[in-house]
Design a protein around this motif. Structure first.
Motif, mmCIF file in Angstrom:
data_model
loop_
_atom_site.group_PDB
_atom_site.id
_atom_site.type_symbol
_atom_site.label_atom_id
_atom_site.label_comp_id
_atom_site.label_asym_id
_atom_site.label_seq_id
_atom_site.Cartn_x
_atom_site.Cartn_y
_atom_site.Cartn_z
ATOM 1 N N GLY A 1 11.699 3.826 -6.740
ATOM 2 C CA GLY A 1 11.171 2.206 -6.251
ATOM 3 C C GLY A 1 11.488 1.274 -7.741
ATOM 4 N N THR A 19 5.701 11.688 -7.068
ATOM 5 C CA THR A 19 4.199 12.057 -6.691
ATOM 6 C C THR A 19 3.173 12.545 -5.068
ATOM 7 O OG1 THR A 19 3.553 10.729 -9.107
ATOM 8 C CG2 THR A 19 1.754 12.838 -7.845
ATOM 9 N N PHE A 20 4.119 11.360 -4.708
ATOM 10 C CA PHE A 20 3.646 11.880 -2.973
ATOM 11 C C PHE A 20 1.951 11.844 -3.052
ATOM 12 C CE2 PHE A 20 8.084 12.050 -3.541
ATOM 13 C CZ PHE A 20 8.642 10.621 -2.458
ATOM 14 N N HIS A 68 7.208 5.191 1.034
ATOM 15 C CA HIS A 68 7.884 5.871 0.786
ATOM 16 C C HIS A 68 9.303 6.311 2.032
ATOM 17 C CE1 HIS A 68 4.554 7.726 -1.567
ATOM 18 N NE2 HIS A 68 5.264 7.064 -2.188
ATOM 19 N N ARG A 101 9.875 -3.753 -4.606
ATOM 20 C CA ARG A 101 8.744 -3.221 -4.089
ATOM 21 C C ARG A 101 7.993 -4.569 -4.744
ATOM 22 N NH1 ARG A 101 5.109 1.997 -6.212
ATOM 23 N NH2 ARG A 101 3.669 1.876 -4.780
ATOM 24 N N ASP A 152 9.720 -0.145 -9.839
ATOM 25 C CA ASP A 152 9.033 -0.752 -10.674
ATOM 26 C C ASP A 152 9.246 0.340 -11.735
ATOM 27 O OD1 ASP A 152 8.307 0.795 -8.129
ATOM 28 O OD2 ASP A 152 6.289 2.018 -9.392
ATOM 29 N N SER A 194 0.257 4.845 -2.897
ATOM 30 C CA SER A 194 -0.848 6.288 -3.074
ATOM 31 C C SER A 194 -2.257 5.868 -3.706
ATOM 32 C CB SER A 194 -0.247 7.196 -3.237
ATOM 33 O OG SER A 194 0.964 7.509 -2.984
ATOM 34 N N THR A 195 -2.489 4.959 -4.248
ATOM 35 C CA THR A 195 -3.320 5.083 -4.867
ATOM 36 C C THR A 195 -4.581 4.588 -4.337
ATOM 37 O OG1 THR A 195 -2.038 4.753 -7.067
ATOM 38 C CG2 THR A 195 -5.053 3.845 -7.260
ATOM 39 N N LEU A 205 6.685 -4.033 1.420
ATOM 40 C CA LEU A 205 5.461 -3.403 1.432
ATOM 41 C C LEU A 205 4.200 -3.157 0.330
ATOM 42 C CD1 LEU A 205 6.928 -0.490 4.361
ATOM 43 C CD2 LEU A 205 5.633 -2.282 5.187
HETATM 44 P P1 ATP Z 1 0.834 6.261 -7.443
HETATM 45 O O1 ATP Z 1 -0.065 4.983 -6.188
HETATM 46 O O2 ATP Z 1 -0.180 7.282 -6.940
HETATM 47 O O3 ATP Z 1 1.517 6.080 -8.970
HETATM 48 P P2 ATP Z 1 3.041 5.126 -5.913
HETATM 49 O O4 ATP Z 1 2.555 4.758 -4.762
HETATM 50 O O5 ATP Z 1 3.386 4.342 -6.303
HETATM 51 O O6 ATP Z 1 1.220 6.500 -6.394
HETATM 52 P P3 ATP Z 1 4.597 7.667 -5.912
HETATM 53 O O7 ATP Z 1 4.922 9.066 -5.264
HETATM 54 O O8 ATP Z 1 4.075 7.573 -7.685
HETATM 55 O O9 ATP Z 1 3.505 6.921 -5.061
HETATM 56 O O10 ATP Z 1 6.301 7.260 -6.193
HETATM 57 C C1 ATP Z 1 7.170 7.570 -5.183
HETATM 58 C C2 ATP Z 1 8.957 6.870 -5.852
HETATM 59 O O11 ATP Z 1 8.394 5.560 -4.416
HETATM 60 C C3 ATP Z 1 8.515 6.004 -6.873
HETATM 61 O O12 ATP Z 1 9.756 5.583 -7.369
HETATM 62 C C4 ATP Z 1 7.892 4.290 -5.591
HETATM 63 O O13 ATP Z 1 8.581 3.393 -6.824
HETATM 64 C C5 ATP Z 1 8.480 4.704 -5.165
HETATM 65 N N1 ATP Z 1 7.301 3.796 -4.203
HETATM 66 C C6 ATP Z 1 6.138 3.677 -3.972
HETATM 67 N N2 ATP Z 1 5.706 3.362 -3.006
HETATM 68 C C7 ATP Z 1 6.814 2.188 -2.561
HETATM 69 C C8 ATP Z 1 6.413 0.706 -1.540
HETATM 70 N N3 ATP Z 1 5.238 0.230 -1.446
HETATM 71 N N4 ATP Z 1 8.154 0.016 -1.801
HETATM 72 C C9 ATP Z 1 9.266 1.007 -2.294
HETATM 73 N N5 ATP Z 1 8.377 2.008 -3.301
HETATM 74 C C10 ATP Z 1 7.896 2.458 -3.558
#
Ligand code: ATP
Length: 203
Positions: free
Chosen positions: A105, A9-10, A17, A132, A107, A167-168, A163
């Motif tokens: 990620g 979603t970024f 990221h 993650r 998750d 984004s939340t 890390l």
């Molecule tokens: P939100 O908090 O809005 O749900 P997010 O930080 O998880 O957002 P996304 O844009 O949903 O960010 O993530 C895009 C991809 O990057 C996903 O596959 C997510 O698992 C991965 N990702 C995001 N933040 C991290 C992190 N800190 N470490 C490893 N992978 C990450």
């Protein structure tokens, strides 16, 4: 060419990221990573998500100075959300000689076996699962994937420095006027402020 595709979603893009993309690039020997911001149908999601054009522009600003990184507007330009399989078919058609790698990620990994057309996804790409914090790949995800050996075979793990950033959390900090310096590229912070993207608390 070995081409990484990084969907998300970024909202906004952050260093979690960028580090994930960089380490995946190095560890899997990729030539390029293309960030693909998701097109999201606002009627179908439970939280307010910034407009696609803003999320796309923020990723453009974040990757601009890294020659191995690129951005695609393909999902944003399509109406509604896109399925990963459609996105991978698109990149396969666009770069028929490229070997594709889909970066996700940890998750998200446990739901991979349930994704639409997972067999075709795994034909089109190798999955690079980046670690993650808070998601133990060896237990929870390992168990989920153990049920699907065909899926597990096509998943490679990429250990990245932990890390614990999302984004939340970035949005919450911005809404409270707390600094996100060093968590989000400076140009992205400037853009989000100019466009008042994260001023409402709780989005
Ligand atoms: P939100 O908090 O809005 O749900 P997010 O930080 O998880 O957002 P996304 O844009 O949903 O960010 O993530 C895009 C991809 O990057 C996903 O596959 C997510 O698992 C991965 N990702 C995001 N933040 C991290 C992190 N800190 N470490 C490893 N992978 C990450």
């Amino acid at each position: 060419m070995r081409l990484g595709i990084f969907g998300g979603t970024f909202d906004p893009v952050h260093i979690g990221h960028l580090v994930a993309a960089q380490v995946a690039l190095e560890q899997a020997g990729l030539d390029r990573v293309v960030f693909v911001p998701a097109g999201v149908n606002p009627l179908k999601v439970g939280k307010v998500i910034s407009a696609g054009e803003h999320r796309l522009h923020m990723v453009e600003l974040a990757v601009h100075d890294t020659p191995q990184f690129a951005v695609s507007d393909w999902e944003i330009k399509r109406p509604g959300p896109s399925f990963t399989v459609d996105t991978l078919e698109h990149f396969h058609e666009e770069h028929p000689a490229a070997e594709l790698f889909f970066i996700i990620g940890a998750d998200n990994l446990h739901i991979l076996p349930k994704w639409r057309s997972v067999d075709r996804i795994l034909e089109l790409a190798t999955v690079l699962a980046v670690t993650r914090p808070g998601f133990d790949l060896k237990t929870s995800t390992g168990t989920a994937l153990a049920l699907y050996p065909e899926v597990a075979k096509r998943v490679h793990y990429v250990e990245i420095p932990g890390l614990d950033i999302s984004s939340t959390w970035i949005r919450e900090r911005l809404a409270k006027n707390l600094s996100v310096e060093h968590l989000v590229p400076q140009k992205v912070i400037g853009y989000s402020e100019e466009n008042k993207l994260y001023e409402r608390i709780g989005d």
